[in-house]
Design a protein around this motif. Structure first.
Motif, PDB file in Angstrom:
ATOM      1  N   GLN A   9     -54.930   7.833  22.691  1.00  0.00           N
ATOM      2  CA  GLN A   9     -54.920   8.989  21.791  1.00  0.00           C
ATOM      3  C   GLN A   9     -55.269   8.561  20.354  1.00  0.00           C
ATOM      4  O   GLN A   9     -55.971   9.273  19.633  1.00  0.00           O
ATOM      5  CB  GLN A   9     -53.554   9.665  21.822  1.00  0.00           C
ATOM      6  N   ALA A  10     -54.781   7.381  19.971  1.00  0.00           N
ATOM      7  CA  ALA A  10     -55.108   6.864  18.635  1.00  0.00           C
ATOM      8  C   ALA A  10     -56.611   6.608  18.508  1.00  0.00           C
ATOM      9  O   ALA A  10     -57.213   6.893  17.476  1.00  0.00           O
ATOM     10  CB  ALA A  10     -54.318   5.582  18.356  1.00  0.00           C
TER      11      ALA A  10
ATOM     12  N   ALA B 149     -55.507   8.911  11.931  1.00  0.00           N
ATOM     13  CA  ALA B 149     -55.179   8.387  13.263  1.00  0.00           C
ATOM     14  C   ALA B 149     -53.938   7.494  13.196  1.00  0.00           C
ATOM     15  O   ALA B 149     -53.107   7.501  14.102  1.00  0.00           O
ATOM     16  CB  ALA B 149     -56.366   7.606  13.825  1.00  0.00           C
TER      17      ALA B 149
ATOM     18  N   PHE C 269     -52.503  -4.303  18.594  1.00  0.00           N
ATOM     19  CA  PHE C 269     -53.377  -3.127  18.543  1.00  0.00           C
ATOM     20  C   PHE C 269     -53.804  -2.901  17.100  1.00  0.00           C
ATOM     21  O   PHE C 269     -52.972  -2.787  16.208  1.00  0.00           O
ATOM     22  CB  PHE C 269     -52.600  -1.920  19.085  1.00  0.00           C
TER      23      PHE C 269
ATOM     24  N   PRO D 173     -50.553   6.709  24.090  1.00  0.00           N
ATOM     25  CA  PRO D 173     -50.633   6.701  22.615  1.00  0.00           C
ATOM     26  C   PRO D 173     -51.796   5.886  22.046  1.00  0.00           C
ATOM     27  O   PRO D 173     -52.407   6.295  21.062  1.00  0.00           O
ATOM     28  CB  PRO D 173     -49.300   6.084  22.189  1.00  0.00           C
ATOM     29  N   LYS D 174     -52.111   4.758  22.675  1.00  0.00           N
ATOM     30  CA  LYS D 174     -53.216   3.944  22.132  1.00  0.00           C
ATOM     31  C   LYS D 174     -54.564   4.634  22.381  1.00  0.00           C
ATOM     32  O   LYS D 174     -55.435   4.638  21.512  1.00  0.00           O
ATOM     33  CB  LYS D 174     -53.203   2.544  22.739  1.00  0.00           C
TER      34      LYS D 174
ATOM     35  N   TYR E   6     -50.351   8.020  15.134  1.00  0.00           N
ATOM     36  CA  TYR E   6     -49.870   6.959  16.030  1.00  0.00           C
ATOM     37  C   TYR E   6     -48.426   6.579  15.690  1.00  0.00           C
ATOM     38  O   TYR E   6     -47.577   6.476  16.576  1.00  0.00           O
ATOM     39  CB  TYR E   6     -50.802   5.744  15.908  1.00  0.00           C
TER      40      TYR E   6
ATOM     41  N   GLN F   1     -46.088   9.110  16.898  1.00  0.00           N
ATOM     42  CA  GLN F   1     -45.955   9.172  18.353  1.00  0.00           C
ATOM     43  C   GLN F   1     -45.173   8.016  18.952  1.00  0.00           C
ATOM     44  O   GLN F   1     -44.391   8.225  19.881  1.00  0.00           O
ATOM     45  CB  GLN F   1     -47.351   9.240  18.974  1.00  0.00           C
TER      46      GLN F   1
ATOM     47  N   LEU G 149     -55.971  -0.641  14.264  1.00  0.00           N
ATOM     48  CA  LEU G 149     -56.398   0.755  14.099  1.00  0.00           C
ATOM     49  C   LEU G 149     -56.741   1.037  12.638  1.00  0.00           C
ATOM     50  O   LEU G 149     -55.983   0.676  11.737  1.00  0.00           O
ATOM     51  CB  LEU G 149     -55.258   1.679  14.561  1.00  0.00           C
TER      52      LEU G 149
END
Lengths: 216, 216
Positions: B90-91, A68, A61, B87-88, A72, A75, A63
């Motif tokens: 939300q990110a 953000a 993933f 979570p992803k 993350y 979380q 980002l």
């Protein structure tokens, strides 16, 4: 859980934010250090279309956007929560995060870069940027003092993501003549002391990160 | 729960954000309309030390920063959640919110203001700001298309806070010649259509808000 890989230039306050979050959470991470001046290369633009830092990679993933990223990290990893559960305290956290981005960073980075980083690298010092930053930096510091009030941290009794974003931007500021003057007698100095006492802040010290990157 | 009172100038995309959030949640609110050009008055600076808008007031709790406000509205009111639980996802929401603030707003507002608002009020049109905005606005639109992918909304299958922030900034853009050119064939046009079909977007239409404020 797999480590977070943080792509960024050591010394950047924005890159320090995810490192601080990982340290506070006890989350595994690795800084994939990019040399100064490489944020607009085709390789990096493929990771971040705006050519900025940091970018993270976590189990496939990808980002970007520091705000953000630290949300993350908070979380998905176990460890102490960096987000207050009370909605009003959480709103203060989000508010301070917005203030850091919009009102603290532009003048404080303008002053810090020109007073500290530029001389270090033999770059020209832009006195106009410094002079223009004094008034907005003062307004921002006074607004943050008001929000801090008598609390130990920006959103209450525990450290939150807002404190991490803010210390990354404000850490060097009192070392500039303008910052020293603006912050004289400020309640934020006590807050900076509390933040500097934290292992996360010590482990991500700018000088330390830059020295480690040069050794690697 | 008591209504949210939103202090701000009708027509501002930032003021529209909390209105959109309240509409989506079905939360009671009242727009305390401020006349154009009053954000630096002592009265307003007491509410917002940086002299910006919006500011909300809710059961004695005062809050500024649009991002923090819409997160607060989402959290304290019942109604559909505007934050994905994954979570992803939300990110991605948080990432798009950051992109809107940092990369969309400056060029898109620069172009939109000068092409639409300035002529409406007989103000001078700053062609240099328009010209400078084209390249960064293009980069931002392409980055958002990539993040949207084949999803109906920016963070997945449901509308989120990211969509509300983005539509507030992007709604007028295709009506400018520069915006029309940048967005020709863009997947964001379909997203704009989906957003415009929502009662929240229709209820907070800029022209409608400005007309209502003039009647009051």
């Amino acid at each position: 859980m797999s480590p977070i890989i943080v792509h960024g230039v050591p010394g950047s306050p924005y890159v320090r934010m995810p490192l601080l979050a990982c340290e506070e959470k006890g989350a595994p991470y690795r800084l994939a250090a990019m040399p100064f001046g490489t944020t607009k290369t085709p390789e990096h633009l493929a990771r971040h279309p705006f050519g900025r830092i940091p970018v993270i990679e976590h189990e496939g993933f990808w980002l970007y956007e520091a705000d953000a990223i630290i949300r993350y990290v908070d979380q998905v990893f176990p460890g102490p929560s960096l987000t207050p559960s009370d909605p009003k305290a959480q709103a203060r956290m989000n508010q301070v995060m917005g203030i850091v981005d919009c009102y603290v960073a532009p003048p404080v980075l303008g002053i810090g870069f020109n007073r500290i980083v530029a001389p270090m690298f033999g770059l020209p010092v832009d006195e106009e940027t410094i002079a223009k930053g004094v008034e907005p930096a003062t307004v921002a510091v006074r607004a943050l003092e008001k929000l801090l009030g008598n609390q130990p941290y920006m959103a209450g009794n525990s450290v939150s993501l807002a404190d991490l974003m803010l210390i990354a931007q404000l850490d060097m500021f009192p070392a500039t003549p303008e910052g020293a003057k603006i912050m004289k007698g400020s309640s934020l100095l006590g807050w900076i002391d509390r933040m500097r006492a934290r292992p996360s802040v010590q482990a991500t010290d700018t000088q330390k990160l830059m020295a480690a990157a040069q050794r690697a």
